[in-house]
Design a protein around this motif. Structure first.
Motif, PDB file in Angstrom:
ATOM      1  N   ASP A 152       0.861  -0.654   0.277  1.00 25.18           N
ATOM      2  CA  ASP A 152       0.393   0.282   0.190  1.00 25.18           C
ATOM      3  C   ASP A 152       0.400   1.085   0.294  1.00 25.18           C
ATOM      4  O   ASP A 152       0.184   2.211  -1.332  1.00 25.18           O
ATOM      5  CB  ASP A 152      -0.956  -0.242   0.753  1.00 25.18           C
ATOM      6  CG  ASP A 152      -1.884  -1.192   0.968  1.00 25.18           C
ATOM      7  OD1 ASP A 152      -1.976  -1.438   0.246  1.00 25.18           O
ATOM      8  OD2 ASP A 152      -2.209  -1.375   2.424  1.00 25.18           O
ATOM      9  N   ALA A 153       2.536   0.982   1.120  1.00 26.15           N
ATOM     10  CA  ALA A 153       2.855   2.559   0.414  1.00 26.15           C
ATOM     11  C   ALA A 153       3.281   2.351  -0.657  1.00 26.15           C
ATOM     12  O   ALA A 153       4.103   3.910  -0.799  1.00 26.15           O
ATOM     13  CB  ALA A 153       3.688   2.293   1.814  1.00 26.15           C
ATOM     14  N   ALA A 154       3.844   1.794  -1.006  1.00 21.08           N
ATOM     15  CA  ALA A 154       4.592   1.031  -2.465  1.00 21.08           C
ATOM     16  C   ALA A 154       3.884   2.126  -3.857  1.00 21.08           C
ATOM     17  O   ALA A 154       3.394   2.916  -4.146  1.00 21.08           O
ATOM     18  CB  ALA A 154       5.277   0.171  -3.297  1.00 21.08           C
ATOM     19  N   LEU A 155       2.059   1.850  -3.663  1.00 20.92           N
ATOM     20  CA  LEU A 155       1.080   2.029  -4.606  1.00 20.92           C
ATOM     21  C   LEU A 155       1.317   3.705  -4.488  1.00 20.92           C
ATOM     22  O   LEU A 155       0.922   4.457  -5.205  1.00 20.92           O
ATOM     23  CB  LEU A 155      -0.335   1.086  -3.683  1.00 20.92           C
ATOM     24  CG  LEU A 155      -1.216   2.255  -5.169  1.00 20.92           C
ATOM     25  CD1 LEU A 155      -0.993   1.761  -6.352  1.00 20.92           C
ATOM     26  CD2 LEU A 155      -1.905   0.901  -4.501  1.00 20.92           C
ATOM     27  N   ARG A 156       1.154   3.698  -2.834  1.00 19.88           N
ATOM     28  CA  ARG A 156       1.686   5.816  -3.001  1.00 19.88           C
ATOM     29  C   ARG A 156       2.423   6.552  -3.595  1.00 19.88           C
ATOM     30  O   ARG A 156       2.118   8.373  -3.766  1.00 19.88           O
ATOM     31  CB  ARG A 156       0.380   5.514  -1.244  1.00 19.88           C
ATOM     32  CG  ARG A 156      -0.385   5.102  -0.633  1.00 19.88           C
ATOM     33  CD  ARG A 156      -1.055   5.568   0.711  1.00 19.88           C
ATOM     34  NE  ARG A 156      -1.204   7.300   0.828  1.00 19.88           N
ATOM     35  CZ  ARG A 156      -1.372   7.815   1.814  1.00 19.88           C
ATOM     36  NH1 ARG A 156      -1.257   7.127   2.828  1.00 19.88           N
ATOM     37  NH2 ARG A 156      -1.651   9.150   1.869  1.00 19.88           N
ATOM     38  N   LEU A 157       3.383   5.938  -3.456  1.00 14.38           N
ATOM     39  CA  LEU A 157       4.642   6.597  -3.920  1.00 14.38           C
ATOM     40  C   LEU A 157       5.123   7.150  -5.038  1.00 14.38           C
ATOM     41  O   LEU A 157       5.643   7.061  -5.451  1.00 14.38           O
ATOM     42  CB  LEU A 157       5.465   6.085  -2.804  1.00 14.38           C
ATOM     43  CG  LEU A 157       5.800   6.628  -1.143  1.00 14.38           C
ATOM     44  CD1 LEU A 157       6.612   5.398  -0.621  1.00 14.38           C
ATOM     45  CD2 LEU A 157       5.817   7.707  -1.174  1.00 14.38           C
ATOM     46  N   GLY A 158       4.323   6.197  -5.348  1.00 10.77           N
ATOM     47  CA  GLY A 158       4.384   4.757  -7.280  1.00 10.77           C
ATOM     48  C   GLY A 158       5.477   4.471  -7.292  1.00 10.77           C
ATOM     49  O   GLY A 158       6.332   4.737  -8.481  1.00 10.77           O
ATOM     50  N   ILE A 159       5.871   3.752  -6.571  1.00 10.89           N
ATOM     51  CA  ILE A 159       6.955   2.695  -6.870  1.00 10.89           C
ATOM     52  C   ILE A 159       6.439   1.017  -6.760  1.00 10.89           C
ATOM     53  O   ILE A 159       5.985   0.500  -6.072  1.00 10.89           O
ATOM     54  CB  ILE A 159       7.706   2.526  -5.648  1.00 10.89           C
ATOM     55  CG1 ILE A 159       8.305   4.744  -5.155  1.00 10.89           C
ATOM     56  CG2 ILE A 159       9.329   1.310  -5.458  1.00 10.89           C
ATOM     57  CD1 ILE A 159       9.500   4.318  -4.042  1.00 10.89           C
ATOM     58  N   ALA A 160       6.884   0.665  -8.342  1.00  7.37           N
ATOM     59  CA  ALA A 160       5.743  -0.729  -8.616  1.00  7.37           C
ATOM     60  C   ALA A 160       7.270  -1.335  -8.989  1.00  7.37           C
ATOM     61  O   ALA A 160       6.937  -2.653  -8.779  1.00  7.37           O
ATOM     62  CB  ALA A 160       5.724  -0.396 -10.179  1.00  7.37           C
ATOM     63  N   ALA A 185       0.705 -11.532   7.227  1.00  3.50           N
ATOM     64  CA  ALA A 185      -0.273 -12.656   8.004  1.00  3.50           C
ATOM     65  C   ALA A 185      -0.299 -12.176   9.146  1.00  3.50           C
ATOM     66  O   ALA A 185      -1.345 -12.358   9.327  1.00  3.50           O
ATOM     67  CB  ALA A 185       0.139 -13.763   7.882  1.00  3.50           C
ATOM     68  N   ARG A 186       0.851 -11.860   9.717  1.00  2.00           N
ATOM     69  CA  ARG A 186       0.177 -11.452  10.995  1.00  2.00           C
ATOM     70  C   ARG A 186       0.898 -10.556  12.034  1.00  2.00           C
ATOM     71  O   ARG A 186      -0.128  -9.426  12.885  1.00  2.00           O
ATOM     72  CB  ARG A 186       1.690 -11.928  12.315  1.00  2.00           C
ATOM     73  CG  ARG A 186       1.706 -13.155  12.301  1.00  2.00           C
ATOM     74  CD  ARG A 186       2.461 -13.837  13.695  1.00  2.00           C
ATOM     75  NE  ARG A 186       2.007 -15.143  13.908  1.00  2.00           N
ATOM     76  CZ  ARG A 186       3.142 -16.209  13.605  1.00  2.00           C
ATOM     77  NH1 ARG A 186       3.601 -16.542  12.619  1.00  2.00           N
ATOM     78  NH2 ARG A 186       2.620 -17.810  13.996  1.00  2.00           N
ATOM     79  N   LYS A 187       1.113  -9.063  11.467  1.00  2.00           N
ATOM     80  CA  LYS A 187       1.151  -7.164  11.120  1.00  2.00           C
ATOM     81  C   LYS A 187       0.653  -7.054   9.528  1.00  2.00           C
ATOM     82  O   LYS A 187       1.417  -6.526   9.300  1.00  2.00           O
ATOM     83  CB  LYS A 187       2.215  -7.383  11.436  1.00  2.00           C
ATOM     84  CG  LYS A 187       3.256  -7.373  13.251  1.00  2.00           C
ATOM     85  CD  LYS A 187       1.889  -6.306  14.322  1.00  2.00           C
ATOM     86  CE  LYS A 187       2.270  -6.585  15.527  1.00  2.00           C
ATOM     87  NZ  LYS A 187       1.973  -5.936  16.355  1.00  2.00           N
ATOM     88  N   PRO A 188      -0.518  -7.332   9.690  1.00  2.00           N
ATOM     89  CA  PRO A 188      -1.268  -6.507   8.027  1.00  2.00           C
ATOM     90  C   PRO A 188      -0.772  -5.251   8.671  1.00  2.00           C
ATOM     91  O   PRO A 188      -1.012  -4.421   6.420  1.00  2.00           O
ATOM     92  CB  PRO A 188      -2.666  -6.832   8.863  1.00  2.00           C
ATOM     93  CG  PRO A 188      -3.199  -6.848  10.007  1.00  2.00           C
ATOM     94  CD  PRO A 188      -1.770  -7.627  10.033  1.00  2.00           C
ATOM     95  N   GLU A 189      -0.269  -3.833   9.857  1.00  2.00           N
ATOM     96  CA  GLU A 189      -0.112  -2.923   9.194  1.00  2.00           C
ATOM     97  C   GLU A 189       0.864  -2.592   8.847  1.00  2.00           C
ATOM     98  O   GLU A 189       1.370  -1.380   8.041  1.00  2.00           O
ATOM     99  CB  GLU A 189       0.131  -2.027  10.748  1.00  2.00           C
ATOM    100  CG  GLU A 189       0.571  -3.073  11.763  1.00  2.00           C
ATOM    101  CD  GLU A 189      -0.100  -4.314  12.695  1.00  2.00           C
ATOM    102  OE1 GLU A 189       1.061  -4.285  14.043  1.00  2.00           O
ATOM    103  OE2 GLU A 189      -0.760  -4.835  11.774  1.00  2.00           O
ATOM    104  N   LEU A 190       2.133  -3.504   8.236  1.00  2.00           N
ATOM    105  CA  LEU A 190       3.039  -3.002   8.196  1.00  2.00           C
ATOM    106  C   LEU A 190       2.695  -2.913   5.840  1.00  2.00           C
ATOM    107  O   LEU A 190       4.123  -2.564   5.691  1.00  2.00           O
ATOM    108  CB  LEU A 190       4.082  -4.590   7.807  1.00  2.00           C
ATOM    109  CG  LEU A 190       4.882  -4.514   9.012  1.00  2.00           C
ATOM    110  CD1 LEU A 190       5.358  -5.909   9.506  1.00  2.00           C
ATOM    111  CD2 LEU A 190       5.279  -4.085   9.885  1.00  2.00           C
ATOM    112  N   LEU A 191       1.396  -3.302   5.811  1.00  2.00           N
ATOM    113  CA  LEU A 191       1.392  -3.245   4.467  1.00  2.00           C
ATOM    114  C   LEU A 191       1.124  -2.045   3.783  1.00  2.00           C
ATOM    115  O   LEU A 191       1.090  -1.833   2.868  1.00  2.00           O
ATOM    116  CB  LEU A 191       0.186  -3.995   3.998  1.00  2.00           C
ATOM    117  CG  LEU A 191      -0.006  -5.230   4.076  1.00  2.00           C
ATOM    118  CD1 LEU A 191      -1.123  -6.480   3.840  1.00  2.00           C
ATOM    119  CD2 LEU A 191       0.826  -6.495   4.157  1.00  2.00           C
ATOM    120  N   ALA A 192       0.960  -1.054   4.577  1.00  2.00           N
ATOM    121  CA  ALA A 192       1.308   0.599   4.845  1.00  2.00           C
ATOM    122  C   ALA A 192       2.345   1.186   5.382  1.00  2.00           C
ATOM    123  O   ALA A 192       1.916   2.164   5.862  1.00  2.00           O
ATOM    124  CB  ALA A 192      -0.271   0.810   4.856  1.00  2.00           C
TER     125      ALA A 192
END
Length: 313
Positions: A152-160, A185-192
């Motif tokens: 999610d963070a990569a998407l917002r920053l435009g990094i593919a 799996a255990r820490k979904p907050e890491l996805l953003a």
């Protein structure tokens, strides 16, 4: 039965589809239930989270309550599969951007969560990479400015991807992106989040101690390990730590199993209802097609039983 072969075939087909749907639903219920329970045993029943407890007198959390080598100590316990530390990094009001140029006409910098992680944390949270690599202990020891981005963070920053040596700015500090996560799996907050090495956070942001230690245990060993963790990390003051243990496995497993069974039985009932409506619709059409014949039979004295037997063929 042979006077209306098309209608009879459709009626039989509706019954067969309804029964097959019911049988398939019951089978899927068992399969899905066992699969969900297996996933629960592998994740929820094998995870422990260790944090500092608030002081009874001050109500404050001691940032140095967890030692820096906590993950290494816990991996020596019998029954521990993986252990790693993760901390939230205070970057003040700094924004994260993928370009040093701030365009006033478009939003190019964002307020993203920055977290520090030990090299073993990724295994503990069951993280998977979309591209790139995880930081190794050398990155942390040297305090390298490298980062792993959540999708999610990569998407917002435009990094593919990292093929073009992508980099981000946290305030005025430049970080090379070496990996992008697919899931955690255990820490979904890491996805953003933006994840940097623990040693880097200590050098540039003054991190004083790990915030959370994530522990993965073997199935059935979680409660025993939870009792040993406090003494392994803080033998001088075991009450300074709080260990979050999974709920009682059997009760949660039964609740999940009941919910899954109810859901699939409702789907099976819906399938049967659709089949019954199909049969009823075919029967209604058959009766409407023979309305004139039914009226004529009633006029010449046919009873309801005679008409019912006539319509059935």
């Amino acid at each position: 039965m042979f006077a209306r072969p098309g209608r009879m075939a459709l009626t039989i087909l509706g019954i067969v589809i309804g029964m097959c749907a019911l049988v398939a639903t019951v089978g899927l219920t068992r399969t899905a239930g066992n699969r969900i329970i297996s996933q629960f045993d592998q994740l929820a029943a094998t995870e422990l989270f260790v944090t500092a407890r608030r002081g009874s007198a001050t109500g404050m959390i001691d940032p140095k309550a967890i030692p820096w080598d906590a993950a290494n100590r816990l991996r020596r316990l019998n029954g521990v599969v993986a252990a790693g530390a993760m901390s939230e990094v205070d970057i003040g009001g700094a924004l994260v951007a993928s370009s040093p140029v701030k365009d006033p006409l478009s939003q190019s910098a964002f307020k993203l969560g920055v977290r520090a992680a030990s090299s073993d944390m990724y295994r503990g949270v069951r993280a998977e990479l979309q591209t790139g690599r995880f930081p190794d202990p050398g990155h942390s020891e040297r305090g390298d400015r490298v980062a792993v981005l959540g999708p999610d963070a990569a998407l917002r920053l435009g990094i593919a991807g990292i093929e073009r040596l992508s980099a981000i700015y946290s305030g005025d500090q430049l970080y090379s992106v070496i990996g992008i996560l697919r899931e955690a799996a255990r820490k979904p907050e890491l996805l953003a989040s933006v994840i940097i090495p623990e040693g880097t956070a200590r050098r540039y942001y003054g991190l004083t101690g790990p915030g959370t230690v994530i522990v993965e245990t073997k199935i059935g060993a979680a409660y025993l390990i939870a009792e040993q963790i406090r003494f392994a990390l803080r033998p001088d003051d075991p009450r300074a730590l709080k260990v979050q243990v999974p709920q009682e496995p059997k009760r949660v497993r039964d609740e999940v199993k009941t919910d899954v069974n109810v859901m699939f039985l409702l789907l099976g009932g819906l399938s049967l209802l659709v089949g019954a409506l199909g049969i009823a619709n075919i029967t209604l059409v058959g009766v409407m097609e023979r309305t004139a014949e039914i009226g004529l039979r009633r006029v010449i004295g046919a009873t309801r039983g005679h008409i019912g037997s006539a319509i059935s063929v």
